[in-house]
Design an enzyme around this catalytic site. Structure first.
Site, PDB file in Angstrom:
ATOM      1  CG  LEU A 259      -4.150   5.958  11.712  1.00 37.12           C
ATOM      2  CD1 LEU A 259      -3.936   4.681  10.910  1.00 37.12           C
ATOM      3  CD2 LEU A 259      -2.809   6.646  11.924  1.00 37.12           C
TER       4      LEU A 259
ATOM      5  N   PRO B 196       7.513  -4.242  13.643  1.00 37.67           N
ATOM      6  CG  PRO B 196       9.320  -4.993  14.943  1.00 37.67           C
ATOM      7  CD  PRO B 196       7.884  -4.599  15.025  1.00 37.67           C
TER       8      PRO B 196
ATOM      9  CD  GLU C  51      -0.582   9.530  10.427  1.00 36.11           C
ATOM     10  OE1 GLU C  51      -1.727   9.089  10.293  1.00 36.11           O
ATOM     11  OE2 GLU C  51      -0.184  10.161  11.414  1.00 36.11           O
TER      12      GLU C  51
ATOM     13  N   GLY D 119      20.399  24.111  -8.013  1.00 33.46           N
ATOM     14  CA  GLY D 119      21.725  23.624  -8.384  1.00 33.46           C
ATOM     15  C   GLY D 119      22.447  23.057  -7.175  1.00 33.46           C
TER      16      GLY D 119
ATOM     17  CG  PHE E 151      -8.060   2.319  10.468  1.00 27.83           C
ATOM     18  CD1 PHE E 151      -6.692   2.456  10.361  1.00 27.83           C
ATOM     19  CD2 PHE E 151      -8.644   1.199   9.898  1.00 27.83           C
ATOM     20  CE1 PHE E 151      -5.912   1.506   9.716  1.00 27.83           C
ATOM     21  CE2 PHE E 151      -7.875   0.233   9.250  1.00 27.83           C
ATOM     22  CZ  PHE E 151      -6.515   0.384   9.155  1.00 27.83           C
TER      23      PHE E 151
HETATM   24  P1  TGC Z   1     -10.632  -2.865   6.679  1.00 27.61           P
HETATM   25  O1  TGC Z   1     -11.422  -4.127   6.480  1.00 27.61           O
HETATM   26  O2  TGC Z   1     -10.526  -1.895   5.590  1.00 27.61           O
HETATM   27  O3  TGC Z   1     -11.196  -2.137   7.977  1.00 27.61           O
HETATM   28  C1  TGC Z   1     -11.266  -2.771   9.263  1.00 27.61           C
HETATM   29  C2  TGC Z   1     -12.255  -1.992  10.110  1.00 27.61           C
HETATM   30  O4  TGC Z   1     -11.811  -0.639  10.259  1.00 27.61           O
HETATM   31  C3  TGC Z   1     -12.777   0.265   9.674  1.00 27.61           C
HETATM   32  N1  TGC Z   1     -12.026   1.320   8.964  1.00 27.61           N
HETATM   33  C4  TGC Z   1     -12.026   2.585   9.343  1.00 27.61           C
HETATM   34  N2  TGC Z   1     -12.659   3.226  10.337  1.00 27.61           N
HETATM   35  C5  TGC Z   1     -12.444   4.543  10.478  1.00 27.61           C
HETATM   36  N3  TGC Z   1     -11.609   5.221   9.658  1.00 27.61           N
HETATM   37  C6  TGC Z   1     -10.950   4.612   8.647  1.00 27.61           C
HETATM   38  N4  TGC Z   1     -10.108   5.313   7.885  1.00 27.61           N
HETATM   39  C7  TGC Z   1     -11.146   3.248   8.451  1.00 27.61           C
HETATM   40  N5  TGC Z   1     -10.665   2.338   7.579  1.00 27.61           N
HETATM   41  C8  TGC Z   1     -11.217   1.165   7.897  1.00 27.61           C
HETATM   42  C9  TGC Z   1     -13.604  -0.581   8.740  1.00 27.61           C
HETATM   43  O5  TGC Z   1     -14.870  -0.021   8.543  1.00 27.61           O
HETATM   44  C10 TGC Z   1     -13.645  -1.896   9.485  1.00 27.61           C
HETATM   45  O6  TGC Z   1     -14.587  -1.763  10.534  1.00 27.61           O
HETATM   46  P2  TGC Z   1     -15.469  -3.025  10.977  1.00 27.61           P
HETATM   47  O7  TGC Z   1     -16.354  -2.469  12.038  1.00 27.61           O
HETATM   48  O8  TGC Z   1     -16.178  -3.478   9.741  1.00 27.61           O
HETATM   49  O9  TGC Z   1     -14.482  -4.038  11.488  1.00 27.61           O
HETATM   50  O10 TGC Z   1      -9.202  -3.336   7.188  1.00 27.61           O
HETATM   51  P3  TGC Z   1      -8.000  -3.864   6.384  1.00 27.61           P
HETATM   52  O11 TGC Z   1      -7.199  -4.713   7.322  1.00 27.61           O
HETATM   53  O12 TGC Z   1      -8.444  -4.460   5.075  1.00 27.61           O
HETATM   54  O13 TGC Z   1      -7.251  -2.470   6.134  1.00 27.61           O
HETATM   55  C11 TGC Z   1      -6.487  -2.266   5.056  1.00 27.61           C
HETATM   56  C12 TGC Z   1      -5.898  -0.844   5.014  1.00 27.61           C
HETATM   57  C13 TGC Z   1      -4.784  -0.847   3.994  1.00 27.61           C
HETATM   58  C14 TGC Z   1      -6.958   0.128   4.609  1.00 27.61           C
HETATM   59  C15 TGC Z   1      -5.375  -0.368   6.383  1.00 27.61           C
HETATM   60  O14 TGC Z   1      -4.812  -1.388   7.091  1.00 27.61           O
HETATM   61  C16 TGC Z   1      -4.441   0.832   6.327  1.00 27.61           C
HETATM   62  O15 TGC Z   1      -4.893   1.957   6.316  1.00 27.61           O
HETATM   63  N6  TGC Z   1      -3.083   0.617   6.365  1.00 27.61           N
HETATM   64  C17 TGC Z   1      -2.118   1.680   6.521  1.00 27.61           C
HETATM   65  C18 TGC Z   1      -1.526   1.614   7.913  1.00 27.61           C
HETATM   66  C19 TGC Z   1      -1.267   2.960   8.501  1.00 27.61           C
HETATM   67  O16 TGC Z   1      -1.763   3.986   8.061  1.00 27.61           O
HETATM   68  N7  TGC Z   1      -0.487   2.986   9.567  1.00 27.61           N
HETATM   69  C20 TGC Z   1      -0.186   4.226  10.223  1.00 27.61           C
HETATM   70  C21 TGC Z   1       0.551   4.016  11.514  1.00 27.61           C
HETATM   71  S1  TGC Z   1       0.578   5.470  12.537  1.00 27.61           S
HETATM   72  C22 TGC Z   1       1.692   6.500  11.809  1.00 27.61           C
HETATM   73  O17 TGC Z   1       2.214   6.266  10.771  1.00 27.61           O
HETATM   74  C23 TGC Z   1       1.975   7.745  12.541  1.00 27.61           C
HETATM   75  S2  TGC Z   1       3.193   8.758  11.852  1.00 27.61           S
HETATM   76  C24 TGC Z   1       2.684  10.221  12.524  1.00 27.61           C
HETATM   77  C25 TGC Z   1       3.633  11.332  12.500  1.00 27.61           C
HETATM   78  O18 TGC Z   1       4.814  11.167  12.899  1.00 27.61           O
HETATM   79  O19 TGC Z   1       3.186  12.456  12.096  1.00 27.61           O
HETATM   80  P1  FAD Z   2       5.365  -1.957   4.154  1.00 33.96           P
HETATM   81  O1  FAD Z   2       3.954  -2.114   4.588  1.00 33.96           O
HETATM   82  O2  FAD Z   2       6.260  -3.109   4.329  1.00 33.96           O
HETATM   83  O3  FAD Z   2       5.360  -1.479   2.623  1.00 33.96           O
HETATM   84  C1  FAD Z   2       6.543  -1.454   1.796  1.00 33.96           C
HETATM   85  C2  FAD Z   2       6.143  -1.029   0.390  1.00 33.96           C
HETATM   86  O4  FAD Z   2       5.199  -1.975  -0.141  1.00 33.96           O
HETATM   87  C3  FAD Z   2       5.426   0.331   0.331  1.00 33.96           C
HETATM   88  O5  FAD Z   2       5.792   0.994  -0.840  1.00 33.96           O
HETATM   89  C4  FAD Z   2       3.946  -0.040   0.266  1.00 33.96           C
HETATM   90  O6  FAD Z   2       3.177   0.955  -0.415  1.00 33.96           O
HETATM   91  C5  FAD Z   2       4.000  -1.332  -0.533  1.00 33.96           C
HETATM   92  N1  FAD Z   2       2.874  -2.222  -0.220  1.00 33.96           N
HETATM   93  C6  FAD Z   2       2.558  -2.797   0.977  1.00 33.96           C
HETATM   94  N2  FAD Z   2       1.455  -3.560   0.855  1.00 33.96           N
HETATM   95  C7  FAD Z   2       1.070  -3.480  -0.434  1.00 33.96           C
HETATM   96  C8  FAD Z   2      -0.022  -4.046  -1.190  1.00 33.96           C
HETATM   97  N3  FAD Z   2      -0.931  -4.840  -0.616  1.00 33.96           N
HETATM   98  N4  FAD Z   2      -0.101  -3.742  -2.489  1.00 33.96           N
HETATM   99  C9  FAD Z   2       0.794  -2.930  -3.080  1.00 33.96           C
HETATM  100  N5  FAD Z   2       1.831  -2.355  -2.432  1.00 33.96           N
HETATM  101  C10 FAD Z   2       1.959  -2.629  -1.126  1.00 33.96           C
HETATM  102  N6  FAD Z   2       3.794   4.056  12.898  1.00 33.96           N
HETATM  103  C11 FAD Z   2       3.111   4.156  14.078  1.00 33.96           C
HETATM  104  O7  FAD Z   2       2.330   3.273  14.431  1.00 33.96           O
HETATM  105  N7  FAD Z   2       3.286   5.240  14.884  1.00 33.96           N
HETATM  106  C12 FAD Z   2       4.120   6.246  14.583  1.00 33.96           C
HETATM  107  O8  FAD Z   2       4.238   7.219  15.342  1.00 33.96           O
HETATM  108  C13 FAD Z   2       4.879   6.153  13.369  1.00 33.96           C
HETATM  109  N8  FAD Z   2       5.812   7.119  13.061  1.00 33.96           N
HETATM  110  C14 FAD Z   2       6.624   6.941  11.958  1.00 33.96           C
HETATM  111  C15 FAD Z   2       7.681   7.837  11.749  1.00 33.96           C
HETATM  112  C16 FAD Z   2       8.536   7.655  10.672  1.00 33.96           C
HETATM  113  C17 FAD Z   2       9.701   8.578  10.477  1.00 33.96           C
HETATM  114  C18 FAD Z   2       8.300   6.602   9.746  1.00 33.96           C
HETATM  115  C19 FAD Z   2       9.173   6.431   8.548  1.00 33.96           C
HETATM  116  C20 FAD Z   2       7.256   5.716   9.966  1.00 33.96           C
HETATM  117  C21 FAD Z   2       6.420   5.860  11.079  1.00 33.96           C
HETATM  118  N9  FAD Z   2       5.404   4.931  11.365  1.00 33.96           N
HETATM  119  C22 FAD Z   2       4.688   5.024  12.531  1.00 33.96           C
HETATM  120  C23 FAD Z   2       5.257   3.726  10.551  1.00 33.96           C
HETATM  121  C24 FAD Z   2       4.494   3.928   9.239  1.00 33.96           C
HETATM  122  O9  FAD Z   2       3.126   4.098   9.471  1.00 33.96           O
HETATM  123  C25 FAD Z   2       4.780   2.732   8.338  1.00 33.96           C
HETATM  124  O10 FAD Z   2       6.122   2.838   7.926  1.00 33.96           O
HETATM  125  C26 FAD Z   2       3.865   2.676   7.140  1.00 33.96           C
HETATM  126  O11 FAD Z   2       2.530   2.394   7.532  1.00 33.96           O
HETATM  127  C27 FAD Z   2       4.319   1.631   6.093  1.00 33.96           C
HETATM  128  O12 FAD Z   2       4.622   0.405   6.691  1.00 33.96           O
HETATM  129  P2  FAD Z   2       6.039  -0.314   6.395  1.00 33.96           P
HETATM  130  O13 FAD Z   2       7.107   0.660   6.595  1.00 33.96           O
HETATM  131  O14 FAD Z   2       6.059  -1.564   7.189  1.00 33.96           O
HETATM  132  O15 FAD Z   2       6.007  -0.661   4.849  1.00 33.96           O
END
Ligand code: TGC
Ligand code: FAD
Length: 398
Positions: free
Chosen positions: A250, A139, A374, A350, A247
């Site tokens: 991902l 959350p 993601e 429309g 990651f």
């Molecule tokens: P950072 O310092 O960048 O990295 C920490 C460690 O992770 C490694 N790493 C990766 N390794 C593999 N693939 C990648 N894409 C990687 N990105 C980073 C990195 O090398 C490092 O390794 P080590 O060994 O040096 O520790 O970490 P940070 O905390 O600064 O990260 C920042 C950021 C913004 C890049 C990252 O937190 C991010 O990508 N945030 C977005 C979160 C996100 O994508 N959440 C997704 C949740 S799952 C989901 O949404 C499922 S929906 C699916 C569906 O319904 O279809």
């Molecule tokens: P926040 O991180 O709070 O971001 C809010 C806004 O601020 C965004 O516009 C973002 O781009 C911006 N922002 C945040 N940080 C910064 C920054 N440093 N600089 C500039 N802008 C910034 N997660 C899972 O783990 N597993 C799942 O299966 C999964 N399924 C999902 C299904 C649905 C339908 C949805 C909507 C989400 C799902 N998610 C899942 C979660 C999803 O990965 C997160 O919603 C997403 O990573 C963004 O996090 P947040 O919603 O907390 O937004």
């Protein structure tokens, strides 16, 4: 040939291998005959039909790129992407189910699990007898999962989990969940991120549904709540530590989304074309006017770029030459572009564009989530910005 195909101008489909083409056709037939008829009702009633899991499983569409001993069909990365494209042509929610099951549940068990974990879970996840989910987001921690507060504290024979995950695709219907938590040897330990496999029958675990979404309504979304949940040692991934674990998963799911959004964009473009050719105003088809024509030209240009990016990335992945920043570039571009195309297609319909019958607004609403999950559009921009400048801009300085 020298022809111009208005659905595939640069003929990327002609580059597909025979195997990839067969898988694409299987997925297309299935999506059009079995998913398309369910999509409107699924959206209106906010319901995911769990039979979809076993149907996809029967066709080899779940975890397709895993080896056959674990239920996969040894498909290429390109084929995995083509499945996502066909499923998302119908509904991003159905593609979400497929992505989570394949890339975020089967893939981590395959990549990080013990032999025993693989044998216990993968074959049944592949058939769709078991449904999985993936808990990273909380959350209070979405874009910054490294700050997560869910903990796993060591105890005799296992771990005690406390905390909550939110916005988790499939969680209310999942039998198995991959959860990422800060693992601590004791309460004072700062902890290191590790992955655990939870099952729905564990004491103290619940997965309430998140209702009344306006987007991805044909996909189940919910929480994962842990109240002193005991997870035995044999359910922990043994070696992977840190954010690299989630990651790595991902990277695979984001790649699939880059392909899936091609399908959604193609659907909206094709529907907009049909509509403006069919509907007359001022005595002529709307499509005889300059503005609708250039809108279609822009859509086709954008779709061509999306197709070529996704296709090239699949090739690089198959050759073991992909980098996660390529995945960020493709995920960001294709989600943002598909959303833009869907909004314009909605406008071109429309008033009919707001109805369920034409299903264009359905894609607009879905793609809003796809552009956010993601890694949001802007977060992938910052990942690329860091790559380009070597300066991180996630955390403000000054
Ligand atoms: P950072 O310092 O960048 O990295 C920490 C460690 O992770 C490694 N790493 C990766 N390794 C593999 N693939 C990648 N894409 C990687 N990105 C980073 C990195 O090398 C490092 O390794 P080590 O060994 O040096 O520790 O970490 P940070 O905390 O600064 O990260 C920042 C950021 C913004 C890049 C990252 O937190 C991010 O990508 N945030 C977005 C979160 C996100 O994508 N959440 C997704 C949740 S799952 C989901 O949404 C499922 S929906 C699916 C569906 O319904 O279809
Ligand atoms: P926040 O991180 O709070 O971001 C809010 C806004 O601020 C965004 O516009 C973002 O781009 C911006 N922002 C945040 N940080 C910064 C920054 N440093 N600089 C500039 N802008 C910034 N997660 C899972 O783990 N597993 C799942 O299966 C999964 N399924 C999902 C299904 C649905 C339908 C949805 C909507 C989400 C799902 N998610 C899942 C979660 C999803 O990965 C997160 O919603 C997403 O990573 C963004 O996090 P947040 O919603 O907390 O937004």
């Amino acid at each position: 040939s020298n022809s111009f195909n208005i659905d595939d101008p640069f003929q990327f489909e002609s580059e597909l291998s025979e195997d990839d083409r067969m898988i694409m056709e299987t997925a297309r037939d299935y999506a059009q005959s079995k998913l398309e008829p369910r999509a409107l009702k699924g959206n209106q009633e906010e319901h995911f039909d769990p039979a979809i899991a076993t149907e996809m499983g029967d066709l080899g569409l779940l975890g397709s790129y895993l080896p056959p001993e674990y239920g996969g069909v040894d498909a290429s990365q390109t084929a995995y992407g083509l499945i996502a494209r066909e499923v998302e042509r119908v509904d991003s929610g159905y593609r979400s189910f497929m992505s989570v099951q394949s890339s975020l549940v089967m893939f981590p068990i395959f990549k990080f699990g013990t032999d025993e974990q693989k044998e216990r879970f993968l074959p049944k996840l592949a058939t769709g007898e078991l449904i999985g989910c993936f808990g990273l987001t909380e959350p209070d921690h979405g874009s910054d999962p490294g700050s997560m507060s869910t903990t796993a504290v060591k105890t005799d024979g296992g771990w005690i989990l406390n905390g909550a995950k939110m916005w988790i695709t499939n969680s209310p219907i999942a039998d198995v969940g991959i959860v990422w938590a800060k693992a601590k040897e004791n309460q004072d330990d700062e902890g290191e991120i590790r992955g655990f496999i939870v099952t729905k029958d564990m004491d103290g675990y619940s997965a309430p549904a998140t209702k009344h979404k306006m987007s991805l309504r044909a996909s189940e979304t919910g929480e994962m709540v842990f109240e002193d949940v005991f997870v035995p040692d044999e359910n922990a991934f043994p070696d992977i530590r840190g954010l690299k674990g989630p990651f790595t998963c991902l990277n695979s799911a984001r790649y699939g989304i880059a392909w899936g959004t091609v399908g959604a964009a193609e659907f909206c473009y094709q529907k907009a074309r049909e509509y403006v050719l069919d509907r007359k105003q001022f005595g002529y088809p709307i499509g005889a006017n300059q503005l609708p024509q250039t809108k279609l030209a822009n859509m086709l240009t954008d779709i061509t770029q999306m197709q070529l990016l996704a296709w090239r990335l699949g090739k690089l992945k198959d050759e073991g030459r992909s980098h996660h920043s390529m995945v960020s570039l493709a995920k960001r571009n294709n989600c943002g572009t598909a959303l833009e195309i869907a909004r314009i297609a909605r406008d071109m319909h429309g008033a009919n564009g707001i109805t369920g019958e034409y299903r264009v607004i359905h894609h607009v609403m879905n793609l809003e989530s796809v552009n956010t999950y993601e890694g949001t559009y802007d977060i992938h921009g910052l990942i690329l910005g860091r790559e380009i400048t070597d300066i991180q801009a996630f955390v403000p300085r000054g």
